[in-house]
Structure formats: structure tokens, C-alpha cells
Design an enzyme around this catalytic site. Structure first.
Site, mmCIF file in Angstrom:
data_model
loop_
_atom_site.group_PDB
_atom_site.id
_atom_site.type_symbol
_atom_site.label_atom_id
_atom_site.label_comp_id
_atom_site.label_asym_id
_atom_site.label_seq_id
_atom_site.Cartn_x
_atom_site.Cartn_y
_atom_site.Cartn_z
ATOM 1 N N ASP A 63 20.734 -3.711 -8.461
ATOM 2 C CA ASP A 63 21.358 -4.203 -9.199
ATOM 3 C C ASP A 63 22.032 -3.695 -10.264
ATOM 4 O OD1 ASP A 63 22.220 -6.937 -10.303
ATOM 5 O OD2 ASP A 63 21.146 -6.752 -11.923
ATOM 6 N N THR A 96 28.693 -6.217 -11.291
ATOM 7 C CA THR A 96 28.249 -5.223 -12.209
ATOM 8 C C THR A 96 28.677 -3.916 -11.682
ATOM 9 O OG1 THR A 96 26.094 -5.112 -11.710
ATOM 10 C CG2 THR A 96 26.709 -6.636 -13.476
ATOM 11 N N THR A 97 28.223 -3.652 -10.681
ATOM 12 C CA THR A 97 28.492 -2.075 -10.052
ATOM 13 C C THR A 97 30.010 -1.902 -9.760
ATOM 14 O OG1 THR A 97 26.293 -2.434 -8.671
ATOM 15 C CG2 THR A 97 27.682 -0.447 -8.454
ATOM 16 N N ASP A 389 22.066 -13.561 -8.968
ATOM 17 C CA ASP A 389 23.434 -13.334 -8.656
ATOM 18 C C ASP A 389 24.016 -14.412 -7.709
ATOM 19 O OD1 ASP A 389 23.094 -10.923 -9.731
ATOM 20 O OD2 ASP A 389 23.511 -9.345 -7.871
HETATM 21 P P1 ADP Z 1 28.017 -5.476 -7.455
HETATM 22 O O1 ADP Z 1 27.042 -5.130 -8.410
HETATM 23 O O2 ADP Z 1 29.291 -5.005 -7.758
HETATM 24 O O3 ADP Z 1 28.236 -7.043 -6.818
HETATM 25 P P2 ADP Z 1 27.021 -5.023 -4.440
HETATM 26 O O4 ADP Z 1 25.886 -3.893 -4.130
HETATM 27 O O5 ADP Z 1 26.449 -6.484 -4.864
HETATM 28 O O6 ADP Z 1 27.671 -4.621 -6.124
HETATM 29 O O7 ADP Z 1 28.134 -4.626 -3.681
HETATM 30 C C1 ADP Z 1 29.407 -5.599 -3.686
HETATM 31 C C2 ADP Z 1 30.239 -5.182 -2.736
HETATM 32 O O8 ADP Z 1 29.886 -5.329 -1.482
HETATM 33 C C3 ADP Z 1 31.622 -5.951 -2.780
HETATM 34 O O9 ADP Z 1 32.909 -5.100 -2.720
HETATM 35 C C4 ADP Z 1 31.597 -6.869 -1.546
HETATM 36 O O10 ADP Z 1 32.840 -7.399 -0.973
HETATM 37 C C5 ADP Z 1 30.802 -5.767 -0.568
HETATM 38 N N1 ADP Z 1 30.165 -6.442 0.504
HETATM 39 C C6 ADP Z 1 29.487 -7.469 0.549
HETATM 40 N N2 ADP Z 1 28.946 -7.903 1.631
HETATM 41 C C7 ADP Z 1 29.304 -7.004 2.736
HETATM 42 C C8 ADP Z 1 29.641 -6.943 4.107
HETATM 43 N N3 ADP Z 1 29.117 -7.689 4.887
HETATM 44 N N4 ADP Z 1 30.514 -6.380 4.661
HETATM 45 C C9 ADP Z 1 31.250 -5.291 3.588
HETATM 46 N N5 ADP Z 1 31.163 -5.289 2.401
HETATM 47 C C10 ADP Z 1 30.434 -6.331 1.997
HETATM 48 MG MG MG Z 2 26.663 -7.948 -5.756
#
Ligand code: ADP
Ligand code: MG
Length: 537
Positions: A63, A96-97, A389
Site C-alpha cells: 500500500d 496512492t501509488t 481500499d
Molecule cells: P494504487 O496504490 O495506485 O492503487 P495498486 O498496486 O493498487 O496501486 O495498482 C493499481 C493499478 O493496477 C491500476 O492501474 C489498476 O488498473 C491496475 N490493475 C488492477 N488489477 C489489474 C489487473 N487484473 N490487470 C491489470 N491491471 C490491473
Molecule cells: Mg490500489
């Protein structure tokens, strides 16, 4: 550092000043470093970080905001980046990332333009224009969703949990998350996240996480003689101490004879008895109070078969009030039948090594609890973060009634639209807008890289799909091939993207506009000087 040849005495001794280009590069470098740190965690294939606090406590997480908070970043520009993550967390609860990585890339690309002698003022103007346009484009591209579209809401919850510890149980957890949100929504469909309590308990497995239509309190009943379980209880919520009046103990009482003491105690007992009688008269058999309960009162309540908890947190009382549908009373006088709350059952249960009180099976509770279970502390903590989240994402989607596909699709589409917007501009701002568009591609690029794949081919392929009108074409991180993110159920609230673009661009512009850093000398903590980051001019 030639600007600093002459010592200047306008600042107190020990102050540290960096100006012009070196101040700017120094800040950009720090921001980039922070972004680089969290970049590897982005997406379903992102890695985790293990954080060890000064006390040796270990957190394992994916996170963004948790990582940045625990890192205790000291560099002022680095701190500004951490702030973006916090804003994102407050406004949406997820993404957030994404926000931080985007900010890092905006600055990295800005640096390149600065090297081409483009003035920071022009650059920040261009970034601002791009950011504004991006908001418009995002809103136009988004799809509709509302409270009746449970299926899509579940997919939104699932996307939030993909790639986290919660993934193994994401089907079940997403159902719980959506049910919780829909349960507390009011008639207009608006939702207050505060009405969803996420409680964690070590033990059992993630699959045993459950939605409780009511509230779970980390409180035991005050007296072992009280009933342990009550069906269809009548519940009284109080903001009154069931004790002898506090102020009376302050007053001095002159006691000269043993008989006086006895009569004083008798009087006090009489008062406490009266309190209990008032409660008994209301017909309530469960009492929750924010204040204390005297030992003698505990004993009397137990004798009357009443279940009671004391010193319940105010936030929990407010949730209870919404769950059992009754007010919190500030006086024991004139309590009417309508003042009593109801539930299916109230009972005490030992979970792990703690006794908890369950107020469960409420008829139409406007506050609920998600009880997160998992084998170890680290597991429940990380599941709780993922559930929070997911809750944030579902609530954010319903707030705007808009969502977008994920997997890098919105960023690619945005980049494409911004490039065509740039064509309508002239001069150097055009370069800044193009650079903004290029920066957005860091998101799909990172998703691919974190999956251990080579981004060049797939990005080219994706861009041509977008050119041919497939706005939801994104990265399938499992195969390294393009996919339609919407059809694959990789979906996110629009707000994640609008907020990420907004805060990332704001902070980038802010950092670009700084040309002078004046740090006052600190007496302690010598290792936070700006110059630690220096030497990259
Ligand atoms: P954040 O802190 O930004 O939410 P995450 O590690 O949760 O970071 O990653 C979010 C990113 O991962 C988003 O761009 C989302 O669209 C992408 N994402 C989530 N699930 C999938 C998936 N099954 N396939 C491809 N991309 C995904
Ligand atoms: Mg996320």
C-alpha cells in the site's frame, strides 16, 4: 555552486540555502527517488515492502501511503510527494501509488525540458493546462454505474484487491464490501464511510471474514453474572455514568462518628439503586454507556439479568445508534419505549484472547461491521488495508456514479487525447503538454515491467489499439497481451484517476516553481540537511 561564493549574512548561522538550478534539481531528484521507491509495488504483479520501525515492528505491505508514511521521509520535496499519497488516501482511499508514480514521472520529464532551456514558468503553465484538459477528457471517457449495478460494484471492489494479500478471497470479500456499502446507503444513495466499521481479529482464515449486520465492540460485559447472550434484546444507549455523582466526591464530607459514615454509604447505595431502578423500569435488557459503571451497579444489573458494557468509544456509540436505530441518551429520566434500540441478538464471544460484544442481526442497520479474520497479525493488517481500499473505491464510484476501465487503459487514452490537444497549441507550452501526455504512460509501462515483461512491444500495440478507437485497451499483466479492461472486469472509480492527475500535477508544478530553498539551521537532527541530496547539478 558559484552563486554561493560570497557568504551572505541575511540568514542566521547554520541556515542552509540552495538557489536556482541546483535547488530545483535537488528537489526533483528527491521527488523522483520517492516515486521510484513505490513504483515496484504498482499493480497486481507489484512487489511488497517490508518496513521495520525503530521499535522493530514489522509491516509487510503493498500500500503506497502506508509505505511512505512508515519511511519517515525527511527531505522537504520528498515530503510533498508523501502528501499527495495522503490526499489521495483521504479523497478516494485508493490509487496512492498511481498518484505518486505519476508525480515522479512528470518531474522527470520536466527535468528534460529544463535541460532544453525551457523556463520553469512556461513548463508549469503547460502542465496546468494539460491537467485541466485531462479532467475533462477523463469525465467524458468514464462509464456510468449506480447502486443497482451490484455486479459492476463487485468488480470494482475486486480490482482494488487484486495483487494484495486479500486476493485469495477476493470473491467473498468483494461481496461483503458491496453488501456493507449498500446496507448503509441512505434513500438518496449517499454513503458515509464512517458507518462501516472494519474490525480485525487474528485467528481462523481470510475466508472467515464476515459482514455483521450490526456492530462488533471490543468490549466484554462488565460482570460475569450478566447473561452472555440475549435474543431480541431491548437496547439502551447512554452517555451517562452509572456511578455516584462525580462532583460529590470532590466536596469534603466531615465525618466524626462511625454512624455518619454508614449513613453516607447508605445514601450512596440508595442513589445507585435508584439508577438501576430507572433502567429496569425502561424494560431494557442491554445497556451500553460511554461512561463508567459502578461496581455495585454492575452487581445489581447482573442480578436483574441485564447485559452491560461501559466506556464504549464515542465513535462506536454513534455507530451503535445507527445500527440499532435508537438515540444516545444523556439522562435516565423520561425514557420512553421509542428510545430503546433493537437487534436480533446481543452476545459476548471470545475471539483469540479477547472478549468481544456482538450486536447482531439488526433489522435495517445503517451501520455495519466487517470483521476481518486471518492467521497472523501481518495478514489481518494487510487484509484490512485491502478491504478499506475496496470500500473506498466502491463508495467513490457511487459518489460520482462514474467508473473507468483500469490496467493502464485510461492513462493511455488520456495520453492520446492530450497529444491531439497539444496540436492545437503553439509555442513551448505545447512541449509541456506532450511531456505530460508521455508521463501518463508510466502507469501501463510500470504495470508491464512489474510483471517481469518487456514494455516496448506491448505499449506500441496498445497505442495503436487506442488510435483505432479501443479506449479501454489495457495490459493483461498475466499474459503480457492487450485486453479490454472493461470486459475483463478490471474497473476503477473515475475519482481515482481525476484525483491522481490533479494532485500529481499540482505537486509537480509546485516543485517546479521553487527556485530557492532556505532551510533554517536545526540544533539537532543533523542528517536532514538538504545537501545530503545534493551534488547532482
Ligand atoms: P494504487 O496504490 O495506485 O492503487 P495498486 O498496486 O493498487 O496501486 O495498482 C493499481 C493499478 O493496477 C491500476 O492501474 C489498476 O488498473 C491496475 N490493475 C488492477 N488489477 C489489474 C489487473 N487484473 N490487470 C491489470 N491491471 C490491473
Ligand atoms: Mg490500489
Amino acid at each position: 555552486m558559484s552563486e554561493q561564493m560570497q557568504p551572505i549574512f541575511i540568514l542566521p548561522e547554520g541556515s542552509n540555502r540552495t538557489t536556482g538550478k541546483s535547488a530545483q534539481r535537488n528537489n526533483i531528484m528527491a521527488a523522483k527517488l520517492v516515486a521510484e521507491t513505490v513504483r515496484t509495488t504498482l499493480g497486481p504483479k507489484g512487489m511488497d515492502k517490508m518496513l521495520v520501525s525503530s521499535l522493530g515492528e514489522v509491516t509487510i505491505t503493498n500500500d503506497g501511503v502506508t509505505i511512505l508514511e512508515e519511511m519517515n521521509i525527511e527531505h522537504p520535496a520528498g515530503k510533498m510527494i508523501v502528501e499527495i499519497a495522503k490526499t489521495q488516501e483521504q479523497e478516494v482511499g485508493d490509487g496512492t501509488t498511481t498518484a505518486v508514480v505519476l508525480a515522479g514521472e512528470l518531474l522527470k520529464r520536466a527535468e528534460y525540458l529544463l535541460d532544453q532551456n525551457i523556463h520553469p514558468a512556461v513548463l508549469s503553465k503547460g502542465y496546468q493546462m494539460a491537467a485541466e484538459k485531462a479532467q475533462q477528457i477523463l469525465k467524458q471517457m468514464a462509464e456510468d454505474v449506480d447502486i443497482n449495478n451490484k455486479d459492476m460494484l463487485r468488480k470494482i471492489a475486486m480490482t482494488a484487491m487484486t495483487g494484495k494479500g486479500a486476493e485469495v478471497a477476493k470473491e467473498k470479500l468483494s461481496r461483503i464490501v458491496v453488501d456493507a456499502v449498500l446496507q448503509v446507503a441512505d434513500e438518496e444513495g449517499s454513503i458515509d464511510m464512517n458507518n462501516i466499521k472494519v474490525e480485525k481479529q487474528i485467528g481462523e482464515s481470510i475466508e472467515d471474514t464476515s459482514l455483521i449486520k450490526g456492530i462488533v465492540l471490543d468490549k466484554e460485559r462488565v460482570h460475569k453474572g450478566m447473561p452472555k447472550k440475549l435474543d431480541n434484546p431491548k437496547i439502551l444507549l447512554l452517555n451517562v455514568g452509572l456511578e455516584p455523582r462525580e462532583t460529590d466526591t470532590e466536596a469534603k464530607i466531615q465525618i466524626t462518628q462511625p454512624s455518619q459514615l454508614q449513613s453516607f454509604l447508605d445514601q450512596e447505595q440508595k442513589m445507585l439503586l435508584e439508577i438501576v431502578n430507572k433502567i429496569v423500569k425502561t424494560d431494557a435488557n442491554v445497556v451500553f454507556t460511554q461512561k463508567g459503571i459502578d461496581d455495585y451497579v454492575q452487581h445489581l444489573l447482573a442480578k436483574k439479568g441485564i447485559y452491560a458494557c461501559r466506556r464504549v468509544k464515542q465513535s462506536d456509540m454513534e455507530k451503535l445508534s445507527k445500527a440499532v436505530n435508537s438515540p444516545i441518551l444523556a439522562s435516565l429520566d423520561d425514557i420512553s419505549f421509542e428510545d430503546l434500540g433493537s437487534a436480533g441478538k446481543v452476545y459476548e464471544q471470545r475471539i483469540g484472547d479477547e472478549d468481544m460484544t456482538y450486536v447482531q442481526d439488526c433489522a435495517n442497520p445503517k451501520a455495519v461491521t466487517i470483521l476481518v479474520r486471518g492467521g497472523t497479525e501481518h495478514v489481518v493488517d494487510e487484509i484490512k488495508r485491502a478491504v478499506v481500499d475496496a470500500l473506498g473505491d466502491v463508495v467513490a464510484s457511487l459518489r460520482d456514479k462514474k467508473f473507468v476501465g483500469g490496467a493502464g487503459a485510461p492513462e493511455l487514452e488520456l495520453a492520446r487525447e492530450l497529444r491531439s490537444y497539444a496540436e492545437s497549441l503553439s509555442g513551448r507550452e505545447q512541449l509541456a503538454v506532450i511531456s505530460f501526455a508521455d508521463s501518463l504512460e508510466i502507469i501501463p509501462k510500470t504495470l508491464v515491467e512489474n510483471a517481469g515483461l518487456d514494455p516496448i512491444d506491448i505499449l506500441t500495440e496498445l497505442k495503436s489499439l487506442h488510435d483505432s478507437g479501443q479506449k479501454w485497451a489495457g495490459v493483461n499483466v498475466f499474459t503480457g497481451k492487450p485486453m479490454n479492461s472493461l470486459e475483463e472486469g478490471v474497473v476503477e472509480p473515475l475519482r481515482i484517476k481525476t484525483q491522481a492527475v490533479k494532485s500529481a500535477s499540482e505537486v509537480a508544478v509546485m516543485i517546479l516553481r521553487i527556485d530557492d530553498v532556505i532551510a533554517s539551521g536545526r540544533t539537532q537532527s543533523p542528517n536532514n540537511s538538504m545537501n545530503n541530496m545534493g551534488g547532482m547539478d
